[in-house]
Design a protein around this motif. Structure first.
Motif, PDB file in Angstrom:
ATOM      1  N   GLY A  67       0.830  -1.139   0.126  1.00  0.00           N
ATOM      2  CA  GLY A  67      -0.124   0.160  -0.025  1.00  0.00           C
ATOM      3  C   GLY A  67       0.894   1.230   0.011  1.00  0.00           C
ATOM      4  O   GLY A  67       0.545   2.093  -0.754  1.00  0.00           O
ATOM      5  N   LEU A  68       2.148   1.197   0.726  1.00  0.00           N
ATOM      6  CA  LEU A  68       2.818   2.385   0.932  1.00  0.00           C
ATOM      7  C   LEU A  68       3.484   2.717  -0.330  1.00  0.00           C
ATOM      8  O   LEU A  68       3.800   3.653  -1.075  1.00  0.00           O
ATOM      9  CB  LEU A  68       3.928   2.173   1.969  1.00  0.00           C
ATOM     10  CG  LEU A  68       3.136   2.296   3.305  1.00  0.00           C
ATOM     11  CD1 LEU A  68       4.418   1.983   4.514  1.00  0.00           C
ATOM     12  CD2 LEU A  68       2.892   3.602   3.534  1.00  0.00           C
ATOM     13  N   ALA A  69       3.806   1.404  -0.873  1.00  0.00           N
ATOM     14  CA  ALA A  69       4.540   1.367  -2.573  1.00  0.00           C
ATOM     15  C   ALA A  69       3.580   2.138  -3.451  1.00  0.00           C
ATOM     16  O   ALA A  69       4.109   3.028  -4.208  1.00  0.00           O
ATOM     17  CB  ALA A  69       5.148   0.281  -2.917  1.00  0.00           C
ATOM     18  N   ALA A  70       2.475   1.643  -3.542  1.00  0.00           N
ATOM     19  CA  ALA A  70       1.570   2.232  -4.478  1.00  0.00           C
ATOM     20  C   ALA A  70       1.459   3.623  -4.277  1.00  0.00           C
ATOM     21  O   ALA A  70       1.172   4.429  -5.041  1.00  0.00           O
ATOM     22  CB  ALA A  70       0.183   1.513  -4.312  1.00  0.00           C
ATOM     23  N   GLU A  71       1.264   4.072  -3.061  1.00  0.00           N
ATOM     24  CA  GLU A  71       0.860   5.544  -2.776  1.00  0.00           C
ATOM     25  C   GLU A  71       2.043   6.278  -2.810  1.00  0.00           C
ATOM     26  O   GLU A  71       1.982   7.387  -3.628  1.00  0.00           O
ATOM     27  CB  GLU A  71       0.824   5.577  -1.180  1.00  0.00           C
ATOM     28  CG  GLU A  71       0.344   7.129  -0.547  1.00  0.00           C
ATOM     29  CD  GLU A  71       0.055   7.088   0.927  1.00  0.00           C
ATOM     30  OE1 GLU A  71       0.657   7.962   1.418  1.00  0.00           O
ATOM     31  OE2 GLU A  71      -0.289   6.062   1.324  1.00  0.00           O
ATOM     32  N   ARG A 187      -5.930 -13.660  -6.264  1.00  0.00           N
ATOM     33  CA  ARG A 187      -5.927 -12.366  -6.178  1.00  0.00           C
ATOM     34  C   ARG A 187      -5.976 -11.952  -4.920  1.00  0.00           C
ATOM     35  O   ARG A 187      -7.013 -12.047  -4.224  1.00  0.00           O
ATOM     36  CB  ARG A 187      -6.973 -11.648  -7.054  1.00  0.00           C
ATOM     37  CG  ARG A 187      -6.748  -9.876  -6.924  1.00  0.00           C
ATOM     38  CD  ARG A 187      -7.658  -9.298  -7.797  1.00  0.00           C
ATOM     39  NE  ARG A 187      -8.061  -7.979  -7.422  1.00  0.00           N
ATOM     40  CZ  ARG A 187      -8.183  -7.265  -8.357  1.00  0.00           C
ATOM     41  NH1 ARG A 187      -8.490  -7.459  -9.636  1.00  0.00           N
ATOM     42  NH2 ARG A 187      -8.467  -5.785  -7.868  1.00  0.00           N
ATOM     43  N   LEU A 188      -5.225 -11.710  -3.885  1.00  0.00           N
ATOM     44  CA  LEU A 188      -5.332 -11.374  -2.591  1.00  0.00           C
ATOM     45  C   LEU A 188      -5.643  -9.872  -2.205  1.00  0.00           C
ATOM     46  O   LEU A 188      -6.400  -9.637  -1.216  1.00  0.00           O
ATOM     47  CB  LEU A 188      -4.153 -11.824  -1.634  1.00  0.00           C
ATOM     48  CG  LEU A 188      -3.787 -13.236  -1.575  1.00  0.00           C
ATOM     49  CD1 LEU A 188      -2.789 -13.514  -0.792  1.00  0.00           C
ATOM     50  CD2 LEU A 188      -4.880 -14.113  -1.250  1.00  0.00           C
ATOM     51  N   ALA A 189      -4.942  -9.044  -2.912  1.00  0.00           N
ATOM     52  CA  ALA A 189      -5.181  -7.398  -2.550  1.00  0.00           C
ATOM     53  C   ALA A 189      -5.060  -6.556  -3.951  1.00  0.00           C
ATOM     54  O   ALA A 189      -3.986  -7.258  -4.536  1.00  0.00           O
ATOM     55  CB  ALA A 189      -4.332  -6.958  -1.543  1.00  0.00           C
ATOM     56  N   ALA A 190      -5.430  -5.397  -3.895  1.00  0.00           N
ATOM     57  CA  ALA A 190      -5.094  -4.531  -5.174  1.00  0.00           C
ATOM     58  C   ALA A 190      -5.053  -3.123  -4.552  1.00  0.00           C
ATOM     59  O   ALA A 190      -5.943  -2.998  -3.644  1.00  0.00           O
ATOM     60  CB  ALA A 190      -6.138  -4.809  -6.275  1.00  0.00           C
ATOM     61  N   TRP A 191      -4.108  -2.236  -5.052  1.00  0.00           N
ATOM     62  CA  TRP A 191      -4.099  -1.003  -4.770  1.00  0.00           C
ATOM     63  C   TRP A 191      -4.009  -0.225  -6.285  1.00  0.00           C
ATOM     64  O   TRP A 191      -3.324  -0.674  -7.153  1.00  0.00           O
ATOM     65  CB  TRP A 191      -2.732  -0.710  -4.195  1.00  0.00           C
ATOM     66  CG  TRP A 191      -2.580  -1.326  -2.858  1.00  0.00           C
ATOM     67  CD1 TRP A 191      -3.025  -0.757  -1.521  1.00  0.00           C
ATOM     68  CD2 TRP A 191      -2.415  -2.840  -2.651  1.00  0.00           C
ATOM     69  NE1 TRP A 191      -2.895  -1.628  -0.545  1.00  0.00           N
ATOM     70  CE2 TRP A 191      -2.328  -2.771  -1.044  1.00  0.00           C
ATOM     71  CE3 TRP A 191      -1.650  -3.831  -3.470  1.00  0.00           C
ATOM     72  CZ2 TRP A 191      -1.994  -4.144  -0.647  1.00  0.00           C
ATOM     73  CZ3 TRP A 191      -1.591  -5.008  -2.826  1.00  0.00           C
ATOM     74  CH2 TRP A 191      -1.510  -5.223  -1.484  1.00  0.00           C
ATOM     75  N   PRO A 192      -4.894   0.860  -6.350  1.00  0.00           N
ATOM     76  CA  PRO A 192      -4.882   1.750  -7.506  1.00  0.00           C
ATOM     77  C   PRO A 192      -3.462   2.443  -7.587  1.00  0.00           C
ATOM     78  O   PRO A 192      -2.748   2.747  -6.747  1.00  0.00           O
ATOM     79  CB  PRO A 192      -6.079   2.935  -7.161  1.00  0.00           C
ATOM     80  CG  PRO A 192      -6.121   2.788  -5.773  1.00  0.00           C
ATOM     81  CD  PRO A 192      -5.649   1.445  -5.344  1.00  0.00           C
ATOM     82  N   LEU A 193      -3.083   2.551  -8.989  1.00  0.00           N
ATOM     83  CA  LEU A 193      -2.084   3.119  -9.246  1.00  0.00           C
ATOM     84  C   LEU A 193      -2.305   4.808  -9.966  1.00  0.00           C
ATOM     85  O   LEU A 193      -1.690   5.478 -10.148  1.00  0.00           O
ATOM     86  CB  LEU A 193      -1.336   2.425 -10.191  1.00  0.00           C
ATOM     87  CG  LEU A 193      -0.502   1.249 -10.166  1.00  0.00           C
ATOM     88  CD1 LEU A 193      -0.071   0.566 -11.212  1.00  0.00           C
ATOM     89  CD2 LEU A 193       0.370   1.511  -8.920  1.00  0.00           C
TER      90      LEU A 193
END
Length: 193
Positions: A67-71, A187-193
């Motif tokens: 999550g921090l990487a995507a943010e 698919r366990l989790a996803a974060w928007p880019l």
């Protein structure tokens, strides 16, 4: 749990690539019954980081790091990076030969994202492979079941291939399961880019 982090191309790009692979020698070999192990179109992805086996108790830490990487990747970006599948290559030799297609477009953005993912995983003291990042999608594992000249010809055909452009919209955490017949991805989790 066996985990990896990836970006998936959209179905339109996967379908376009699938039509190209069907025209290759490896596609003809698969259609003729040769076990060249074509990649399942539903599983075609670009691996950004491979974590390997991670204890289920650490899943929250993995998700937090990603999550921090995507943010961090989203900060300062006005638009999603755009790519197309194109270019070809192969890894390994003899029984371990893998045929792949590369990416074109804003590939440097994918290197930045992979670096952020790996950095955040390392900061959390989570496992992550340290192999250099080389953005690609595996299309087949012909091994030694095809002549090398045919594999090289397919590689040359993929070098000339250019798929439709697409945006990378999300970062995905995937769990892989392997049995003797096939692999399965959840698919366990996803974060928007």
């Amino acid at each position: 749990m066996r985990l990896f982090v990836a970006v998936y191309p959209p179905p339109e790009s996967v379908g376009h690539l699938g039509a190209q692979v069907a025209r290759l020698r490896v596609g003809a070999a698969a259609a003729a019954g040769t076990n060249v192990r074509l990649a399942d179109p539903a599983h075609l992805h670009v691996t950004l980081a491979f974590l390997g086996d991670v204890e289920a108790a650490r899943l929250v830490e993995v998700e937090s790091a990603l999550g921090l990487a995507a943010e961090g990747f989203r900060d300062g970006r006005n638009a999603l990076p755009r790519f197309s599948l194109g270019g070809g290559g192969r890894f390994g030799h003899c029984r371990s030969t893998v045929l792949w297609v590369g990416l074109r477009g804003e590939v440097e953005a994918l290197h930045v994202l992979a670096g952020l993912v790996r950095s955040r995983l390392a900061q959390a003291r989570l496992p992550c492979d340290d192999r250099p990042f080389r953005p690609h999608l595996t299309v087949a594992r012909p091994g030694d079941r095809m002549d090398l000249a045919d594999i090289e010809a397919d590689q040359a055909d993929l070098d000339d291939y250019q798929g439709p452009e697409w945006p990378a919209t999300e970062l995905l955490l995937i769990r892989s399961h392997f049995d003797s017949r096939r692999s399965r991805y959840d698919r366990l989790a996803a974060w928007p880019l």
